[in-house]
Structures are given as structure tokens and as C-alpha cells.
Design a protein around this motif. Structure first.
Motif, mmCIF file in Angstrom:
data_model
loop_
_atom_site.group_PDB
_atom_site.id
_atom_site.type_symbol
_atom_site.label_atom_id
_atom_site.label_comp_id
_atom_site.label_asym_id
_atom_site.label_seq_id
_atom_site.Cartn_x
_atom_site.Cartn_y
_atom_site.Cartn_z
ATOM 1 N N ASP A 142 0.794 -1.230 0.000
ATOM 2 C CA ASP A 142 0.000 0.000 0.000
ATOM 3 C C ASP A 142 0.824 1.277 0.000
ATOM 4 O OD1 ASP A 142 -2.344 -1.544 0.167
ATOM 5 O OD2 ASP A 142 -2.164 -1.669 2.350
ATOM 6 N N THR A 143 2.148 1.165 -0.002
ATOM 7 C CA THR A 143 3.006 2.346 0.155
ATOM 8 C C THR A 143 4.133 2.321 -0.864
ATOM 9 O OG1 THR A 143 2.552 2.259 2.530
ATOM 10 C CG2 THR A 143 4.343 3.687 1.832
ATOM 11 N N VAL A 144 4.595 3.510 -1.242
ATOM 12 C CA VAL A 144 5.796 3.624 -2.067
ATOM 13 C C VAL A 144 6.753 4.587 -1.390
ATOM 14 C CG1 VAL A 144 4.580 3.144 -4.229
ATOM 15 C CG2 VAL A 144 4.886 5.510 -3.474
ATOM 16 N N CYS A 145 8.035 4.449 -1.717
ATOM 17 C CA CYS A 145 9.066 5.351 -1.217
ATOM 18 C C CYS A 145 9.549 6.223 -2.373
ATOM 19 C CB CYS A 145 10.242 4.565 -0.647
ATOM 20 S SG CYS A 145 9.944 3.876 0.987
ATOM 21 N N LEU A 146 9.515 7.524 -2.162
ATOM 22 C CA LEU A 146 9.998 8.472 -3.155
ATOM 23 C C LEU A 146 11.400 8.916 -2.800
ATOM 24 C CD1 LEU A 146 6.803 10.725 -3.495
ATOM 25 C CD2 LEU A 146 7.487 8.806 -4.966
ATOM 26 N N ASP A 147 12.278 8.881 -3.801
ATOM 27 C CA ASP A 147 13.645 9.370 -3.633
ATOM 28 C C ASP A 147 13.960 10.254 -4.833
ATOM 29 O OD1 ASP A 147 15.102 7.776 -1.293
ATOM 30 O OD2 ASP A 147 13.742 6.392 -2.320
ATOM 31 N N ALA A 148 14.422 11.480 -4.556
ATOM 32 C CA ALA A 148 14.722 12.408 -5.645
ATOM 33 C C ALA A 148 15.522 13.587 -5.132
ATOM 34 C CB ALA A 148 13.429 12.900 -6.304
ATOM 35 N N GLN A 149 16.180 14.258 -6.074
ATOM 36 C CA GLN A 149 16.873 15.520 -5.816
ATOM 37 C C GLN A 149 16.261 16.564 -6.748
ATOM 38 O OE1 GLN A 149 19.328 16.167 -3.565
ATOM 39 N NE2 GLN A 149 19.374 14.068 -2.791
ATOM 40 N N LYS A 150 15.324 17.344 -6.236
ATOM 41 C CA LYS A 150 14.671 18.378 -7.031
ATOM 42 C C LYS A 150 15.545 19.639 -7.025
ATOM 43 C CE LYS A 150 10.968 15.929 -7.855
ATOM 44 N NZ LYS A 150 10.556 15.525 -9.217
ATOM 45 N N SER A 151 15.692 20.251 -8.194
ATOM 46 C CA SER A 151 16.619 21.381 -8.300
ATOM 47 C C SER A 151 15.977 22.722 -7.954
ATOM 48 C CB SER A 151 17.214 21.436 -9.711
ATOM 49 O OG SER A 151 16.200 21.470 -10.691
ATOM 50 N N TRP A 152 14.728 22.934 -8.349
ATOM 51 C CA TRP A 152 14.029 24.186 -8.061
ATOM 52 C C TRP A 152 12.583 23.863 -7.732
ATOM 53 C CZ3 TRP A 152 16.897 28.485 -7.803
ATOM 54 C CH2 TRP A 152 18.089 28.540 -8.529
ATOM 55 N N VAL A 153 12.124 24.302 -6.581
ATOM 56 C CA VAL A 153 10.722 24.137 -6.214
ATOM 57 C C VAL A 153 10.238 25.471 -5.649
ATOM 58 C CG1 VAL A 153 9.045 22.867 -4.823
ATOM 59 C CG2 VAL A 153 11.101 21.691 -5.664
ATOM 60 N N THR A 154 9.344 26.138 -6.348
ATOM 61 C CA THR A 154 8.756 27.373 -5.826
ATOM 62 C C THR A 154 7.961 27.061 -4.572
ATOM 63 O OG1 THR A 154 8.648 28.346 -8.038
ATOM 64 C CG2 THR A 154 7.169 29.259 -6.369
ATOM 65 N N SER A 155 7.998 27.964 -3.608
ATOM 66 C CA SER A 155 7.318 27.786 -2.313
ATOM 67 C C SER A 155 7.882 26.597 -1.533
ATOM 68 C CB SER A 155 5.806 27.624 -2.490
ATOM 69 O OG SER A 155 5.250 28.722 -3.180
ATOM 70 N N ALA A 156 9.150 26.286 -1.770
ATOM 71 C CA ALA A 156 9.776 25.168 -1.059
ATOM 72 C C ALA A 156 9.735 25.411 0.450
ATOM 73 C CB ALA A 156 11.223 25.000 -1.525
ATOM 74 N N GLY A 157 9.225 24.449 1.186
ATOM 75 C CA GLY A 157 9.107 24.578 2.630
ATOM 76 C C GLY A 157 7.936 25.416 3.082
ATOM 77 N N GLN A 158 7.218 26.009 2.151
ATOM 78 C CA GLN A 158 6.064 26.853 2.466
ATOM 79 C C GLN A 158 4.746 26.226 2.009
ATOM 80 O OE1 GLN A 158 6.372 29.696 4.169
ATOM 81 N NE2 GLN A 158 8.609 29.743 4.147
#
Length: 385
Positions: A142-158
Motif C-alpha cells: 500500500d506504500t511507495v518510497c519516493l527518492d529524488a533531488q529536485k533542483s528548483w521548487v517554488t514555495s519550497a518549505g512553504q
């Protein structure tokens, strides 16, 4: 590519204008100088119902179309580019969430309590958002694990959620999309954004390290994320990006016109506006902006009526808008001379914001290639097929 024809009233309510006039605009310089997220403006826009503007009526939103969305983004961009970009990316995410998000998420968006954004670009494939290298690995049934290195995310942490791209779990295709809650364990923002322009949009790298999400967080079918991105996300993002550039362009021209009318050459007892060469140069900038606006109208009409050239127009409009904004920004700085370099004029902030669209994926160069491919009967993303 087709856009839903708007069914809502004209969105520029008195409340929206009050938010721009009393909160977003007055705080724009501080947001830019401090490089801080425009929380007050985003919160006020939420209370005014703007985050739900493009949400369907069935989901509790206003049911508006891209034409209204473009008007809102244009207005905001002229006042505060960072605030406009935050809402623009929310609208782009909404093009997916309105179709596939759970009811409770859509209810929160409708109530102005939920801010979302896209998390597409990756360190490994850079601006080639259509080729994610991040993975989604089964973790039980029922679950998946996401692994990634995103370079630009607007509103990151917000943002309250991220529309997150990855390689498919097991199906054919190149991309799957997920709804990732902002507070997920293993989700990390890497550093505060300290950029040249759009300094308050919190556009930072993010990583996912074994971020566990339920399989029900899948937005659409496994492996069908690229189709969703092309059909829903790309038209919304490209058109609204063009509206952003148009808003910055118009504000630059307005500020320039004011400077030319008000600044005098005392030894000639004339204003700068009375100089023939100055008028000629300003007229060229005005023509560029008016040409862009005409193309924007043509693009929206093609989308609304499902015309065969709609796909090409959508690809063209961001490229044209990005280059127009950059050219007008450069021309405005030249016409206003040394005055344009002073922060209090508002020109240099818009100059910096105007350059962002060129490098936001898809870049102008990529869009020119896409336009050529479209006209010559080639697939847009050959390497992704």
C-alpha cells in the motif's frame, strides 16, 4: 491542449484589488530586499478566494478559466513578482489536483487553506522536466518510497503539498505524479533561496529520502504523468508564465513613461518625452508589449475554441513573452538612465524579475525547439518516447 471556458464572473473583485493595493504592493520592496516569502500577501489572497479561482465548481472553486487566471497573474506580477509566481505555481499544480486530489485537499483549496506547487525539475535532468530521474519504489502493498533531488521548487518549505514527479513504479512510461504533503518525513529543503530576481518566491532545491506516501497519493495512473503534464499542466503554466511576463512588461512601461514625462532637461526647458529619439525608442517598446498582448489574446481564444493551432500557440506564447519582457526591461533601463538603478524607482526590481521566465523550464531555447518540432510533425520529447 484545451482550456476550460470560464464560467465565473470577472475575478477582479474589489476585495482582490484591495489586497493588491494595500498588502501585496506595499510589501513588495521588503519581500524583495529581504528575500522573504510573501506570507501576508499569500494569506490575504487565500482569504479573498484567489487560490480557488481555477478550481472547478464541482470541487467548490470559482470554475474560472485561463483567461481569468492570466488577468490575475498579470495584475499581481506588476505589483510583486514573487507573490505572482507563488500563485502561478499553485494554479499549475491545481490543474492536476482538481482532477485527482482527494476531496479533503480540494475542500481546503476551495476554502483558501491549502497552497500547492509543482516539484518537477531535478538535479539529474535539470530543465528537462519531462525526464525525471527520481524514483518511486514499492514499500509493501500500500506504500511507495519516493527518492529524488529536485533542483528548483517554488514555495519550497512553504507549500502545504507538492505535485511531485518520479519515474513510474512499475508501468511503462516516463513519469508518474504524486501528491506529497509538505510535512512528510524525509522531505528536506536545502538552503534559503537567495536569487537575482523573484527573491521572495522560496525557490529552493528539495530532496526526498525514502519519503513514504500511500499508493492512493498517485495523481492519475502510474506511468501517465507525462500525458497529464502535457494536457493539463503545460498549457496552464505556459500561458500564466506569459501573463506574468506581460504584467512585468506593462509595469516597466508605465514607470518609464512617468519618468520620461516628469524628468526635464533644464538647459532645453523640455522633458525627456519631448526628445524625438526618446519617443522613438519608447514607441518600439510599446509596440513589442502590444504585440505580446495581441498574441496572448489569440492564444487564449485558440485554447477556448479548441483550434488546431492551440498547441503551437501555447508553446509560442511563453517564449515570446519571456523575450519581450527581457527586451522591454533592458530598454526601460536604458531610457531611464542612472535613475533606473535606484531601488526607489521600482525599475530595477522589475528588470530582475523580467529575466526569470527565460530560464524557467521549458526555457526559451527549448520552446523554440518544441515549436519547430510541432510545425515539422516531430514528437515534442523524442527522448521520452
Amino acid at each position: 491542449m484545451q482550456a476550460r471556458r470560464a464560467a465565473s464572473p470577472y475575478p477582479w473583485t474589489d476585495e482582490f484589488e484591495a489586497v493588491v493595493r494595500e498588502i501585496v504592493g506595499p510589501l513588495a520592496d521588503d519581500v524583495d530586499r529581504a528575500g522573504r516569502f510573501p506570507s501576508e500577501g499569500v494569506r490575504a489572497l487565500g482569504e479573498a478566494g484567489l487560490p480557488a479561482l481555477l478550481l472547478s465548481r464541482e470541487s467548490g472553486g470559482a470554475g474560472a478559466g485561463l483567461r481569468e487566471g492570466a488577468q490575475v497573474i498579470e495584475r499581481l506580477a506588476g505589483a510583486c513578482g514573487s507573490t505572482a509566481m507563488v500563485l502561478l505555481m499553485h494554479y499549475s499544480a491545481l490543474s492536476v489536483l482538481d482532477r485527482y486530489a482527494p476531496d479533503d485537499v480540494r475542500r481546503d483549496i476551495a476554502a483558501g487553506r491549502h497552497l500547492s506547487t509543482l516539484a518537477f525539475s531535478e538535479r539529474g535532468s535539470r530543465s528537462h522536466f519531462w525526464a525525471p530521474v527520481g524514483t518511486a519504489t514499492p514499500d509493501g502493498t500500500d506504500t511507495v518510497c519516493l527518492d529524488a533531488q529536485k533542483s528548483w521548487v517554488t514555495s519550497a518549505g512553504q507549500a502545504d503539498s507538492y505535485v511531485w514527479s518520479s519515474k513510474p513504479v512499475q508501468e511503462d512510461g516516463v513519469m508518474s505524479l504524486w501528491l506529497v504533503p509538505g510535512g512528510s518525513a524525509g522531505l528536506e529543503v536545502h538552503g534559503e533561496y537567495d536569487g537575482f530576481g523573484l527573491r521572495g518566491n522560496a525557490s529552493s532545491p528539495m530532496s526526498a529520502k525514502a519519503v513514504r506516501v500511500p499508493r492512493t497519493a498517485l495523481l492519475g495512473a502510474d506511468g501517465e504523468g507525462l500525458t497529464t503534464a502535457l494536457d493539463a499542466v503545460l498549457p496552464c503554466f505556459l500561458v500564466l508564465s506569459a501573463a506574468f511576463s506581460l504584467g512585468v512588461t506593462e509595469t516597466l512601461l508605465g514607470l518609464t513613461a512617468t519618468h520620461l514625462r516628469d524628468t526635464r532637461l533644464e538647459h532645453l526647458d523640455q522633458t525627456l518625452a519631448q526628445q524625438p529619439l526618446t519617443r522613438h525608442q519608447f514607441a518600439q517598446l510599446r509596440l513589442s508589449a502590444d504585440s505580446l498582448r495581441a498574441m496572448m489574446g489569440e492564444t487564449l481564444t485558440a485554447l477556448e475554441n479548441g483550434r488546431p493551432e492551440a498547441t503551437l500557440r501555447v508553446l509560442q506564447i511563453k517564449a515570446l513573452a519571456a523575450e519581450t519582457a527581457a527586451a522591454v526591461a533592458d530598454g526601460a533601463m536604458r531610457l531611464c538612465g542612472g535613475s533606473a538603478f535606484r531601488r526607489e524607482t521600482g525599475l530595477e526590481r522589475r528588470f530582475r524579475d523580467a529575466l526569470a521566465a527565460r530560464v524557467m523550464a521549458p526555457t526559451t531555447e527549448a520552446l523554440h525547439d518544441f515549436c519547430g518540432r510541432t510545425e515539422l510533425g516531430l514528437p515534442l520529447f523524442e527522448e521520452a518516447r
